[in-house]
Design a protein around this motif. Structure first.
Motif, PDB file in Angstrom:
ATOM      1  N   UNK A  61     108.618  31.060  33.217  1.00 19.12           N
ATOM      2  CA  UNK A  61     108.661  31.627  34.566  1.00 19.12           C
ATOM      3  C   UNK A  61     109.520  32.880  34.699  1.00 19.12           C
ATOM      4  N   UNK A  62     110.200  33.277  33.620  1.00 14.22           N
ATOM      5  CA  UNK A  62     111.088  34.436  33.693  1.00 14.22           C
ATOM      6  C   UNK A  62     110.688  35.453  32.637  1.00 14.22           C
ATOM      7  N   UNK A  63     111.245  36.635  32.734  1.00 12.69           N
ATOM      8  CA  UNK A  63     110.888  37.725  31.837  1.00 12.69           C
ATOM      9  C   UNK A  63     111.925  37.886  30.731  1.00 12.69           C
ATOM     10  N   UNK A  64     111.443  37.929  29.487  1.00 16.83           N
ATOM     11  CA  UNK A  64     112.295  38.313  28.361  1.00 16.83           C
ATOM     12  C   UNK A  64     111.899  39.729  27.986  1.00 16.83           C
ATOM     13  N   UNK A  65     112.682  40.665  28.425  1.00 18.81           N
ATOM     14  CA  UNK A  65     112.337  42.076  28.302  1.00 18.81           C
ATOM     15  C   UNK A  65     112.392  42.529  26.844  1.00 18.81           C
ATOM     16  N   UNK A  66     111.441  43.374  26.426  1.00 15.92           N
ATOM     17  CA  UNK A  66     111.509  43.912  25.065  1.00 15.92           C
ATOM     18  C   UNK A  66     112.704  44.854  24.952  1.00 15.92           C
ATOM     19  N   UNK A  98     111.319  48.652  13.335  1.00 16.87           N
ATOM     20  CA  UNK A  98     111.327  47.211  13.098  1.00 16.87           C
ATOM     21  C   UNK A  98     112.649  46.645  13.616  1.00 16.87           C
ATOM     22  N   UNK A  99     112.661  45.339  13.877  1.00 17.57           N
ATOM     23  CA  UNK A  99     113.868  44.756  14.479  1.00 17.57           C
ATOM     24  C   UNK A  99     114.220  43.408  13.890  1.00 17.57           C
ATOM     25  N   UNK A 100     113.933  42.326  14.630  1.00 20.57           N
ATOM     26  CA  UNK A 100     114.299  40.993  14.189  1.00 20.57           C
ATOM     27  C   UNK A 100     113.681  40.631  12.856  1.00 20.57           C
ATOM     28  N   UNK A 128     107.607  47.089  16.165  1.00 21.35           N
ATOM     29  CA  UNK A 128     107.248  47.591  17.493  1.00 21.35           C
ATOM     30  C   UNK A 128     105.741  47.844  17.572  1.00 21.35           C
ATOM     31  N   UNK A 129     105.150  48.282  16.492  1.00 23.95           N
ATOM     32  CA  UNK A 129     103.718  48.601  16.480  1.00 23.95           C
ATOM     33  C   UNK A 129     102.835  47.365  16.323  1.00 23.95           C
ATOM     34  N   UNK A 130     103.197  46.491  15.416  1.00 21.26           N
ATOM     35  CA  UNK A 130     102.303  45.392  15.031  1.00 21.26           C
ATOM     36  C   UNK A 130     102.758  44.010  15.470  1.00 21.26           C
ATOM     37  N   UNK A 131     103.917  43.897  16.090  1.00 21.80           N
ATOM     38  CA  UNK A 131     104.409  42.572  16.450  1.00 21.80           C
ATOM     39  C   UNK A 131     104.976  41.857  15.244  1.00 21.80           C
ATOM     40  N   UNK A 132     104.655  40.549  15.091  1.00 23.69           N
ATOM     41  CA  UNK A 132     105.196  39.762  13.992  1.00 23.69           C
ATOM     42  C   UNK A 132     104.386  40.021  12.724  1.00 23.69           C
TER      43      UNK A 132
END
Length: 436
Positions: free
Chosen positions: A318-323, A246-248, A261-265
């Motif tokens: 238009x841009x990438x926000x990388x995980x 988990x993160x944020x 990481x597995x389930x998103x929000x």
């Protein structure tokens, strides 16, 4: 003497309008001399100082007849009867100092508004990963100055260190909480930086922290989310139903939003931490915008989650926000306080990038051109970008491409104008700016 700047709170700026020279009400009879303050000794009656410092106020009087007497009041309490006054506060806060000079049957006076900052109140922290396997560190930038105070936590807490790869900090209820990937979870007084408690280690690598109420906080880890007792700073139970990295994490009204990481929000009930909903499959988050939306991101999508209904609106970018799961950091998402705008940077797998965007929902043109392009030979690292509500700026931490030199860049958050550049050497690897 430190003068007020635009970075001070609006309430203090308004106080300037109250700074007046006041003449006494007397009968204008022949032979009565009316004294005046020709120079208050402090420009416009406004100044700022820090605890431990002193300020001498020596107003100049004109049109004095006879031998005057004086009175100084600090927040309504008499403090001196001398012609000049040395103000040495014992606590931070806002002070009103009134000066009165009596001469014969008349008097004059002046009001001063003095803002007293605790040593580490007027500015913001930069939490650093540190050079592995050395512990992380904490730097401090004092508002309006041109230098970075480095390794401030270690200096103020001899013999104590942060954990390894310090990655996340949050100011909450007067304390600064610092999470490291390995080692100690540390709490310190937000104004003095003196350590107030620590958890020697977490059950898994630490990620982020969120204060919930006066007694509870949550910490995300590489294996789920855990409750922390903020009164005793002790680790509590693991939240049921959440496994893996988990993160944020962010609290908004009745919900807590957790990034998995597995389930998103994952949306939790803020009262009992039960799972309310598994929402959008995002990888980076969070920020709360002025309209009450909680923002997350994944790849070339921004997600606005309504904090009340939990409905999700998707915006293509238009841009990438990388995980950042493989090399976890807090991510660049940040939101303005005084306008409905969200900030993010184009990033690679390590959080590096050179362009920062300001997105105003409903105005698609805000996605076509970056608000900020970093100077040559500078790249973002870690979270890299945070909005500072104290002075409506963007705090940006950058490195040279060889990682040998650090740069703090301060931008106008409205138009992207560069306001200040602070360069300082060392292998700090800044993980994120931390401000109120």
């Amino acid at each position: 003497m430190r003068k007020f700047s635009r970075s001070l709170p609006v309430s203090l700026a308004l106080a300037a309008a109250l700074t007046i020279g006041m003449a006494a009400c007397q009968k204008y009879e022949a032979g009565i001399t009316i004294p005046s303050v020709t120079n208050p000794g402090v420009t416009n009656g406004l100044d700022t100082i820090y605890l431990g410092d002193s300020l001498k106020i020596a107003p100049t009087l004109g049109n004095i007849a006879g031998v005057p007497t004086y009175q100084w009041l600090v927040n309504g309490v008499e403090a001196s009867t001398d012609s000049a006054f040395v103000f040495k506060p014992t606590a931070n806060g806002d002070y009103t100092i009134s000066f009165k000079a009596f001469a014969g049957n008349s008097l004059t006076g002046y009001y001063y508004r003095i803002k007293v900052f605790a040593p580490y109140e007027n500015g913001y922290y930069i939490l650093n990963e540190g050079s592995f396997p050395n512990p992380g560190s904490l730097n401090f930038y004092r508002g309006g100055e041109d230098t970075m105070i480095t390794n401030i936590f270690a200096r103020l807490n001899p013999g104590k260190t942060l954990g390894t790869t310090s990655q996340y900090g949050q100011l909450y209820n007067g304390k600064l909480y610092m999470v490291s990937k390995q080692g100690a979870f540390v709490a310190a007084d937000a104004n003095t930086l003196k350590e107030t408690g620590r958890i020697a280690s977490l059950p898994a690598d630490g990620r982020a922290f969120c204060g919930i109420d006066n007694s509870r906080g949550l910490v995300t880890t590489a294996d789920g989310v855990y409750v922390i007792n903020l009164q005793t700073l002790t680790l509590g139970a693991k939240i049921a139903g959440i496994t893996g990295q988990t993160g944020g994490i962010i609290k908004s009204n009745n919900y807590v939003f957790v990034l998995s990481e597995t389930d998103g929000v994952i949306v939790l009930n803020a009262s009992d931490f039960s799972i309310v909903k598994k929402s959008v499959k995002a990888d980076v988050g969070f920020a709360r915008s002025q309209d009450g939306n909680i923002w997350a991101a994944s790849g070339k999508n921004l997600y606005a989650i309504n904090e009340g209904t939990l409905e999700v609106k998707t915006y293509a970018i238009p841009v990438n926000i990388y995980d950042s799961w493989g090399y976890w950091n807090a991510g660049s998402l940040s939101a303005a306080k005084y306008e409905n705008a969200v900030y993010f940077s184009e990033t690679d797998a390590y959080g590096s990038g050179t362009k920062i965007y300001k997105f105003v929902p409903g105005i698609d043109t805000t996605l076509t051109t970056p608000l900020v392009k970093l100077p040559d030979n500078r790249i973002l690292y870690g979270a890299g970008v945070r909005y500072n509500s104290r002075d409506t700026t963007l705090i940006v931490t950058a490195l040279t491409s060889d990682y040998q030199s650090n740069t703090l860049l301060i931008y106008n958050a409205v138009n992207g104008t560069l306001k200040k550049t602070i360069n300082y050497p060392g292998l700090y690897f800044p993980s994120m700016p931390v401000s109120n």
